[in-house]
Design an enzyme around this catalytic site. Structure first.
Site, PDB file in Angstrom:
ATOM      1  N   ASP A 154       0.783  -1.237   0.000  1.00  0.00           N
ATOM      2  CA  ASP A 154       0.000   0.000   0.000  1.00  0.00           C
ATOM      3  C   ASP A 154       0.814   1.286   0.000  1.00  0.00           C
ATOM      4  OD1 ASP A 154      -2.389   1.586   0.102  1.00  0.00           O
ATOM      5  OD2 ASP A 154      -2.103   1.823   2.244  1.00  0.00           O
ATOM      6  N   CYS A 186     -22.173  -5.108 -16.390  1.00  0.00           N
ATOM      7  CA  CYS A 186     -22.583  -4.652 -15.053  1.00  0.00           C
ATOM      8  C   CYS A 186     -22.146  -3.196 -14.813  1.00  0.00           C
ATOM      9  CB  CYS A 186     -21.939  -5.551 -13.998  1.00  0.00           C
ATOM     10  SG  CYS A 186     -22.333  -5.027 -12.320  1.00  0.00           S
ATOM     11  N   CYS A 200     -21.799  -0.768  -9.377  1.00  0.00           N
ATOM     12  CA  CYS A 200     -21.012   0.115  -8.506  1.00  0.00           C
ATOM     13  C   CYS A 200     -21.139   1.572  -8.938  1.00  0.00           C
ATOM     14  CB  CYS A 200     -19.546  -0.305  -8.487  1.00  0.00           C
ATOM     15  SG  CYS A 200     -18.817  -0.458 -10.124  1.00  0.00           S
ATOM     16  N   CYS A 215     -22.646   4.399  -6.098  1.00  0.00           N
ATOM     17  CA  CYS A 215     -21.766   5.361  -5.404  1.00  0.00           C
ATOM     18  C   CYS A 215     -22.556   6.613  -5.022  1.00  0.00           C
ATOM     19  CB  CYS A 215     -20.577   5.728  -6.294  1.00  0.00           C
ATOM     20  SG  CYS A 215     -19.582   7.028  -5.539  1.00  0.00           S
ATOM     21  N   CYS A 226     -21.343  -5.172  -5.408  1.00  0.00           N
ATOM     22  CA  CYS A 226     -20.733  -5.869  -6.545  1.00  0.00           C
ATOM     23  C   CYS A 226     -21.205  -7.329  -6.597  1.00  0.00           C
ATOM     24  CB  CYS A 226     -19.212  -5.804  -6.415  1.00  0.00           C
ATOM     25  SG  CYS A 226     -18.359  -6.749  -7.678  1.00  0.00           S
TER      26      CYS A 226
END
Ligand code: B12
Ligand code: SF4
Ligand code: SF4
Length: 422
Positions: free
Chosen positions: A162, A219, A222, A226, A276
């Site tokens: 990260d 799809c 998402c 949001c 999702c």
């Protein structure tokens, strides 16, 4: 048998045969799995030009404004394994599944509660994964020593999770861990997108895996789910509108127009992952197998990511308003939440209380109008304006009379106007 392959400035012995390369790759994959990594694949050390361009384009569009550390120069280094380790020959892509069973003994009383993103329920993943990466690097050193004796170059590694300068998702995508979802998260067939990503750049020559042929198809769940419209196009995030950015990374006041859209999320956001269908199928399959449930091997392996207490996933909000610096440090020691800092977290708590609109919070918010942080005072004012009522207005008027910070006085006047309108 080893031969010598020459790179600029380095002479690194590498296995002569494909079979030897496969065997050393297998040893590393097995070692990684034994250490608790759920997905392990390999890609070459070639650069990631598409990732660099995507990052630089998003920065130029202003989508990363506010994350000053996320620069175009950083992207140039992060997208080139040789800039990170000159003798790099391969990158090991690692995924760690972090979803744990929903808190079982969550006792939500009538008081207002917030929501914490599930990646932050337990211990800080940076620490947990870093330990596993260190152990894997040690295994790599042993493998290098077995094969090349004293060849120090072979044992060289760089570890990333990260925060390092590395394009985590691009590595995972090219190594075939999964594909880019339209919410920009890396999606996998086995674990959905509930994965932390990490990498080891190594001088060892390993057998690369191919990317997988999979996509989101038609799809768009998402994109429509949001709440802030942060996913401005498939695979394109305007981070300045993303609740994850606003509640974790953003240091100042949260834009007025976005506050009502944040709901009761006080740290991070999982909405574009929760809706999702790939994640829903994965979760159903894992639950049916009992892989998330109490006593399962998976639960034991991920115990450190489970909520420390029920309050870790859904904390009561009012007590958080009065948290001192010492209490904040103690409560969120080795938790990802410490990244928001106390002022950021309490700012988020004010917004959640305003959005929940429960008048029970008015006395505590009125007390927060005298908080030592101007940022908190301003957001407490906003929350009182949203909840409204005589007590809220009286507290705002009293605090306005002796508020020293002009920006907080602005928030207070706005709150009074809002509550009058209401
Ligand atoms: C900066 C950052 C953030 C920022 C910006 C996020 C973003 N989407 O860029 C903020 C603070 C908002 C954030 C939020 C989150 N983050 Co974050 N973040 C990062 C960080 C440090 C860099 C990401 C980056 O490079 N972004 C720049 C963009 C351009 O990169 P990208 O989206 O990967 O770009 C590729 C795709 O977009 C694709 N692409 C380009 N065009 C198109 C078009 C289409 C149609 C498609 C499908 C794809 C596509 O190609 C690009 C290049 O390869 C990484 C760690 C790291 N070192 O990489 C973690 C990381 C991405 N974050 C992570 C997590 C878990 C989160 C959150 C889920 C946390 C939470 N629950 O609140 C949210 C998710 C929000 C979201 N929808 O992305 C994980 C993701 C794991 C995964 N499975 O993907 C990472 C990898 C950390 C880790 N090591 O585990 N994050
Ligand atoms: S994390 Fe939340 S705010 Fe950010 S893109 Fe996903 S749904 Fe939108
Ligand atoms: S919700 Fe649909 S479009 Fe979004 S990441 Fe999941 S599969 Fe892809």
């Amino acid at each position: 048998m080893l031969d010598a392959t020459t790179y600029p400035g380095n002479t690194i012995p590498q296995p002569a045969t494909d079979a030897a390369r496969q065997a050393r790759t297998r040893r590393i994959v097995e070692a990684a799995e034994a250490l608790g990594f759920d997905l392990v694949r390999v890609t070459s050390a070639a650069p990631f030009p598409a990732a660099r361009e995507a990052i630089q384009e998003r920065i130029a569009q202003g989508f990363f404004a506010g994350m000053d550390w996320f620069t175009a120069e950083r992207a140039t280094v992060a997208a080139d394994p040789h800039a990170l380790l000159p003798q790099a020959r391969a990158v090991i892509a690692l995924g760690t599944f972090y979803l744990t069973d929903a808190p079982r003994d969550l006792t939500i009383t009538g008081d207002p509660h917030g929501q914490v993103s599930c990646y932050a329920w337990g211990d800080d993943y940076h620490t947990v994964i870093r330990r596993r990466l260190d152990a894997l690097a040690e295994e790599i050193r042993k493998i290098a020593a077995d094969e090349a004796g004293a060849a120090a170059d072979l044992a060289a590694t760089r570890l990333f999770v990260d925060t390092g300068r590395m394009v985590d998702r691009a590595v995972a995508q090219r190594a075939g861990l999964g594909w880019y979802g339209k919410n920009t998260n890396l999606l996998t067939r086995q674990w959905g997108s509930w994965l932390f990503l990490a990498e080891i750049v190594t001088a060892l020559d390993l057998a690369p895996d191919p990317p997988i042929a999979a996509s989101c198809g038609h799809c768009t769940a998402c994109l429509t789910a949001c709440p802030t419209g942060a996913l401005v196009a498939p695979g394109v995030l305007d981070a300045t509108r993303c609740i994850s950015y606003l509640t974790i990374e953003h240091r100042g006041a949260i834009p007025l127009e976005l506050r009502p859209l944040i709901g009761n999320l006080i740290f991070g956001c999982d909405i574009c992952q929760q809706v999702c269908p790939v994640n829903l199928v994965v979760e159903r399959r894992l639950r049916a197998r009992g892989a998330l449930g109490p006593g399962s091997a998976g639960e034991r392996q991920r115990a450190m990511f489970a909520p420390r207490t029920p309050a870790s996933a859904s904390p009561a909000l009012i007590p958080l308003l009065a948290l001192s610096e010492d209490e904040f440090r103690e409560r969120f020691r080795n938790s990802p939440i410490k990244r928001a800092k106390r002022r950021g977290l309490v700012r988020n708590v004010c917004i959640a209380l305003g959005n929940l609109g429960d008048p029970v919070a008015v006395p505590a918010l009125a007390a927060a109008l005298r908080h030592d942080e101007a940022l908190v005072r301003g957001h407490a004012a906003w929350a009182l304006g949203r909840i409204g009522g005589d007590a809220a207005r009286a507290a705002l008027r009293a605090a306005l009379a002796d508020e020293p910070a002009p920006e907080v006085r602005g928030e207070m006047r706005y709150a009074l106007a809002q509550s009058d309108d209401a």
